[in-house]
Every structure is written in structure tokens, then in C-alpha cells.
Design a protein around this motif. Structure first.
Motif, PDB file in Angstrom:
ATOM      1  N   LYS B 114      52.710 -13.008 141.683  1.00 46.64           N
ATOM      2  CA  LYS B 114      52.069 -11.749 141.287  1.00 46.64           C
ATOM      3  C   LYS B 114      53.048 -10.879 140.517  1.00 46.64           C
ATOM      4  O   LYS B 114      52.692 -10.242 139.530  1.00 46.64           O
ATOM      5  CB  LYS B 114      51.563 -11.010 142.524  1.00 46.64           C
ATOM      6  N   ARG B 115      54.309 -10.869 140.994  1.00 50.66           N
ATOM      7  CA  ARG B 115      55.326 -10.067 140.316  1.00 50.66           C
ATOM      8  C   ARG B 115      55.534 -10.569 138.901  1.00 50.66           C
ATOM      9  O   ARG B 115      55.592  -9.801 137.946  1.00 50.66           O
ATOM     10  CB  ARG B 115      56.629 -10.120 141.112  1.00 50.66           C
ATOM     11  N   ASN B 117      53.428 -12.229 137.102  1.00 44.45           N
ATOM     12  CA  ASN B 117      52.246 -11.923 136.301  1.00 44.45           C
ATOM     13  C   ASN B 117      52.270 -10.485 135.807  1.00 44.45           C
ATOM     14  O   ASN B 117      51.911 -10.205 134.667  1.00 44.45           O
ATOM     15  CB  ASN B 117      50.983 -12.159 137.124  1.00 44.45           C
ATOM     16  N   LEU B 118      52.706  -9.594 136.686  1.00 46.13           N
ATOM     17  CA  LEU B 118      52.788  -8.183 136.309  1.00 46.13           C
ATOM     18  C   LEU B 118      53.743  -8.018 135.132  1.00 46.13           C
ATOM     19  O   LEU B 118      53.458  -7.308 134.159  1.00 46.13           O
ATOM     20  CB  LEU B 118      53.268  -7.365 137.502  1.00 46.13           C
ATOM     21  N   TRP B 119      54.858  -8.720 135.208  1.00 42.95           N
ATOM     22  CA  TRP B 119      55.867  -8.654 134.152  1.00 42.95           C
ATOM     23  C   TRP B 119      55.307  -9.206 132.841  1.00 42.95           C
ATOM     24  O   TRP B 119      55.476  -8.610 131.779  1.00 42.95           O
ATOM     25  CB  TRP B 119      57.107  -9.440 134.602  1.00 42.95           C
ATOM     26  N   ARG B 121      52.190  -9.331 131.996  1.00 42.63           N
ATOM     27  CA  ARG B 121      51.199  -8.386 131.503  1.00 42.63           C
ATOM     28  C   ARG B 121      51.871  -7.227 130.776  1.00 42.63           C
ATOM     29  O   ARG B 121      51.428  -6.791 129.725  1.00 42.63           O
ATOM     30  CB  ARG B 121      50.366  -7.856 132.669  1.00 42.63           C
ATOM     31  N   CYS B 122      52.976  -6.730 131.364  1.00 36.10           N
ATOM     32  CA  CYS B 122      53.687  -5.612 130.745  1.00 36.10           C
ATOM     33  C   CYS B 122      54.258  -6.009 129.397  1.00 36.10           C
ATOM     34  O   CYS B 122      54.151  -5.283 128.412  1.00 36.10           O
ATOM     35  CB  CYS B 122      54.809  -5.124 131.646  1.00 36.10           C
TER      36      CYS B 122
END
Lengths: 236, 277
Positions: B114-115, B117-119, B121-122
């Protein structure tokens, strides 16, 4: 003993008619706040320090941390609580130009102080847990920290609960010195009532009773907690 | 699968292992015997770095895990271990004992994904449409992970006939039951190899059988096993390779028929004559 009744009447008058009970409740609140917050901070700091002290020391970082922790424990166990309060309030706060109320300073000092004591309690608790528990945790691939948090510390806490209760009780009682830094605790409230009536006998007697009741309540609470945590030992 | 090269272990000035080299293939069942104090347990504990080797290499699936810089926790997940004293987690129920590690490890991976993926996405915000990276697919939610682990744990418990003990604490189990739960706990991680450190030595004689039966079953299913034991009969029956360790060295390594039938090393002959009465 003839005028004891008069003294009680006087106390009751100030306690109720002149709003003495407001101060007492305020004092009770501060006493409990300082003791409870102090204990929570103390458990946090104590657990951290105890963990650092049981880490295997092959590498440099744990050794440095360990040195720092023993210095910290030595410092806070080596000076009286009152001195620590005074040093924080009258030396460190002005030096770094920080504004804090007496209660806040007391919470901080009580937390730091009990952290030092609890670290040793916690260390003995951690060492009382069979080393096989840590090995088993590591063997299934959990890290040192995870095994500590999920397996070892819960068992350690169960073992040290009576001693931890002792620490909480002595914290409650030691809060009676926070008036040194201007925090209004139970003692301040009752000495206010006493000096208003020039009569200290009854207020201080009531104060003693309140402390005893507090401590009795706490020790009952600990007993209940012990029983509920002890369910993994019971054979049924 | 495991390639041990010149393994040495020292405690202070005492050398326990003096250069042990051995190769373990997939499906091997290797039994290690030897007198007490010979270093056989230390050898086993070095294999998953329970004791950090002083010198030498342990190549496990292509990675040298004796190297202090590898993340040993990741590799230990593929190596089960069963202890002499069971070491079940006393503060957890039987099923929690089995579920703890799988659930924790998978949830950790989930958080990591998840982490990441967040990165992604950013960073995608600042990239052109064509350059955008794809998200890593998330296979299971936390609840699903737990459910799967519980199902798996229950079916494992069923295999050893202890499903009715799922919610009791280990203190209520007998020694044999504890050891079987401990074996199942290491199985729950789907390991490639299981290390057994004298699994029956702390048991009552009548409970030894049930634990050995379970180990026999595992052996039949093709699990790779490395076993330190004093059960000679079991070694003869199950092993396909027997090692004799004394004084920190492998003195003999042979298939069981040869090992017990025609031992070559004089020290081993002496040992066997004392043990096999």
C-alpha cells in the motif's frame, strides 16, 4: 476531645459553605492526573529502556543506547523527586525559556522519574520470561521488536503487575510534593482549608483518609487486572 | 537447497563448530546424531542464524544468510524450527499461536504494498500519461488474510486431531500435544525446510510416539527436514542421510543402512555400541 465536634463543624462549614470542596475536587483531579499521566509516560519510557537493555550487544548502536539508558536511570534514581521538580521548574524552564504550568512540569518529572524505576521493574519482568519465547518468535520470522511487543512484553507485564501497582501507589503518594512548583494537589487544597480556619486537625485527617481510599481502590483494580491477565496460566 | 560451507562457531574462546560443510537437497531428511556437547544443536541453530556463525557460509536458496547484512527475518520465514521445549507462545491460544506469524507477515507485506502504491500514485501526478507506472495489485484485505490464516490453522489442527483445542492456552496441553502444535505452527508458514532440535527429548516416553508419527507423515509428504535426535530407530527408519558430529566436526555422513550397519569411524563405532544395546 471536647472541642473535636466544633472542629468538625468548622471544617464542614468551610468545606461546603465556603466552597472548599471545589478546591478539594480540583486537587484530587490534579493528584490523579499527575499520577496517572506520570505512570503512563513512565511505562512507555521504562519499557523502551528495558528493551534497549536486553538487546544483544554485539554492535555499536545498542551499546551506545545502553550507556545512555544507564546514565538516565542513574540520574533519576540518584536524586530526590523534589530536587528534580525544583531543577526542572526553576532551572531548566527559565534556561530554555519554556512556559509550563506546575501541573505540566509535575507530569513530566513524574513520568521521567517513574520511567527510570519502571525500566528496572520491566527489565526483571522481561528477563523472567523464558528465552525460548523470544527464540520461537524469531524462528517464525518475526523481528526482535515484533516478538518483544507481541510475545515477551505481554508476559513480562503479567509477571510484574503487582510491582507495577506498587509503583503507581507510590506515585500517588509522592504527588504530595508537587506544591513545591505551585501545582494545586490534594495537599494544597486541604492546607488552604486548614489555614482559613486556623484548624489543621480535621482537614489533614480527611486528607489522609482520601489517600488511603485512593490506594485501596487502586489495589483492588490491580487485583482484578491480575486475575484477567492470569487466564493463560489457568488449567481448565 | 541449503549449502553449508566451512561453518565455524565460537563462544568466547571455545570453538564449538570447527568447519562443518554439508549439502542438503530438497526432500532430504537428514538426521544428526552425536554425543551431548558435540555441537549438533549449535550446528542446527546456526542454520537459521539463531546463533550467528563466526565464520563460513550458509547458502539458502542462493543467498548467504550467514552474512550479517541480509534481513534474516525474511529467510527464517522459509525455515521452520521446532524446539526441545516446544516454546509455544504462552500468552496466545493454540490457534493464535499458529496464526500469529502468517497473519503478521502478510499484513506487513500488505502495508508495504500500500505504501509503495501511494508513492507510485504521488509520482504519477508529475509524469506524462505515457510514463505513468502501474499500481501493484493488492491481492487480499486484512480481513481476508485473517480468515485464510484461520481456515488454514483449523485444517492443520484437524490433521493432528486437536481442532477442539483451538481456543485453549498452551498451559492446558500435554507435552506431546504442545510439540505437535509447535510443529504445526512452523508448518503454517509453508516453510521449505523444518529444523527439529531434539523434538522428543523433553517428552514422556508415551508421548514420543505421537510426535514421531507426525514427523513421519511430514517426511512422507516430501518435506525437507533436518533433525537432531537421540531416537536411533526413527533415524534408521526415516532418514536418507545420517550425520555423526563429535567435537564440532562431521565424522561420518552416510545413508542409514551404511551408517548403522557398517560404521567406519572408530568414534562412531564406540558411540553406536553404547547407544544401540
Amino acid at each position: 476531645m471536647g472541642n473535636f465536634g466544633q472542629k468538625v463543624d468548622k471544617f464542614i462549614e468551610i468545606f461546603i459553605a465556603q466552597n472548599g470542596y471545589v478546591r478539594v475536587l480540583e486537587g484530587l483531579k490534579n493528584t490523579l492526573l499527575i499520577a496517572v499521566m506520570g505512570l503512563l509516560i513512565g511505562i512507555l519510557i521504562g519499557t523502551l529502556i528495558a528493551t534497549v537493555r536486553v538487546i544483544p550487544k554485539y554492535r555499536r548502536l545498542p551499546r551506545i543506547l545502553n550507556g545512555f539508558c544507564s546514565f538516565y536511570v542513574g540520574l533519576f534514581r540518584g536524586t530526590p523527586m523534589v530536587v528534580q521538580l525544583l531543577v526542572f521548574y526553576y532551572v531548566l524552564l527559565p534556561l530554555f525559556d519554556i512556559r509550563m504550568t506546575g501541573v505540566q512540569v509535575s507530569i513530566m518529572v513524574f513520568g521521567l522519574n517513574s520511567g527510570a524505576y519502571i525500566s528496572e521493574i520491566m527489565r526483571s519482568g522481561i528477563q523472567s520470561v523464558d528465552s525460548g519465547q523470544m527464540e520461537a518468535g524469531r524462528a517464525v520470522g518475526l523481528s526482535f521488536a515484533t516478538t518483544m511487543l507481541k510475545i515477551v512484553i505481554p508476559q513480562a507485564v503479567k509477571n510484574i503487575l503487582p510491582t507495577l501497582g506498587n509503583e503507581f501507589i507510590s506515585l500517588i503518594k509522592e504527588t504530595s510534593v508537587v506544591s513545591f512548583v505551585g501545582a494545586a494537589d490534594l495537599y494544597v487544597a486541604f492546607s488552604y482549608i486548614g489555614s482559613n480556619s486556623y484548624e489543621f486537625m480535621v482537614p489533614y485527617l480527611v486528607m489522609a483518609l482520601i489517600y488511603i481510599v485512593l490506594v485501596l481502590i487502586i489495589s483492588t483494580g490491580i487485583k482484578i487486572m491480575e486475575r484477567s491477565l492470569g487466564k493463560s496460566d489457568r488449567r481448565n | 537447497m541449503i549449502d553449508v560451507i566451512n561453518l565455524e562457531k565460537q563462544f568466547g574462546d571455545t570453538k564449538i563448530l570447527k568447519g562443518v560443510s554439508v549439502k542438503i537437497e530438497k526432500g532430504d531428511i537428514m538426521v544428526i546424531i552425536g554425543p551431548s556437547g558435540s555441537g549438533k544443536s549449535t550446528f542446527l541453530r546456526c542454520l537459521n542464524c539463531m546463533e550467528d556463525p563466526t565464520r563460513g557460509h550458509i547458502i539458502f536458496k542462493g543467498v548467504d544468510i550467514a552474512d550479517m547484512s541480509v534481513d534474516i527475518n525474511v529467510h527464517r520465514r522459509h525455515m521452520g524450527m521446532v524446539f526441545q521445549h516446544f516454546n509455544l507462545f504462552n500468552n496466545k491460544t493454540v490457534i493464535q499461536n499458529i496464526m500469529l506469524a502468517p497473519v503478521y507477515v502478510q499484513c506487513q507485506d500488505l502495508r508495504r504494498t500500500k505504501r509503495k502504491n501511494l508513492w507510485i500514485r504521488c509520482t504519477n501526478l508529475f509524469k506524462k500519461q505515457a510514463d505513468k507506472r502501474e499500481l501493484i495489485p493488492v491481492t487480499a484485505t486484512k480481513a481476508q488474510i485473517k480468515e485464510n490464516a484461520q481456515e488454514n490453522a483449523l485444517s492443520l489442527l484437524k490433521q493432528i486431531g486437536l481442532q477442539d483445542k483451538a481456543d485453549v492456552y498452551p498451559s492446558t496441553l500435554s507435552g506431546g500435544q504442545k510439540q505437535r502444535v509447535a510443529i504445526v505452527r512452523s508448518l503454517a508458514m509453508n516453510p521449505d525446510v523444518i529444523l527439529f532440535d531434539e523434538p522428543t527429548s523433553a517428552l514422556d516416553p508415551e508421548m514420543v510416539g505421537e510426535v514421531l508419527d507426525l514427523m513421519r507423515k511430514l517426511a512422507k509428504e516430501g518435506m525437507t527436514m533436518i533433525i537432531v535426535t537421540h531416537e536411533m530407530g526413527f533415524a534408521k527408519e526415516v532418514a536418507n542421510k545420517v550425520l555423526f558430529i563429535d567435537d564440532g566436526q562431521i565424522l561420518e555422513s552416510a545413508p542409514p543402512e551404511e551408517f548403522f550397519g557398517h560404521p567406519k569411524n572408530p568414534r562412531l563405532k564406540e558411540f553406536l555400541s553404547k547407544v544401540l544395546v
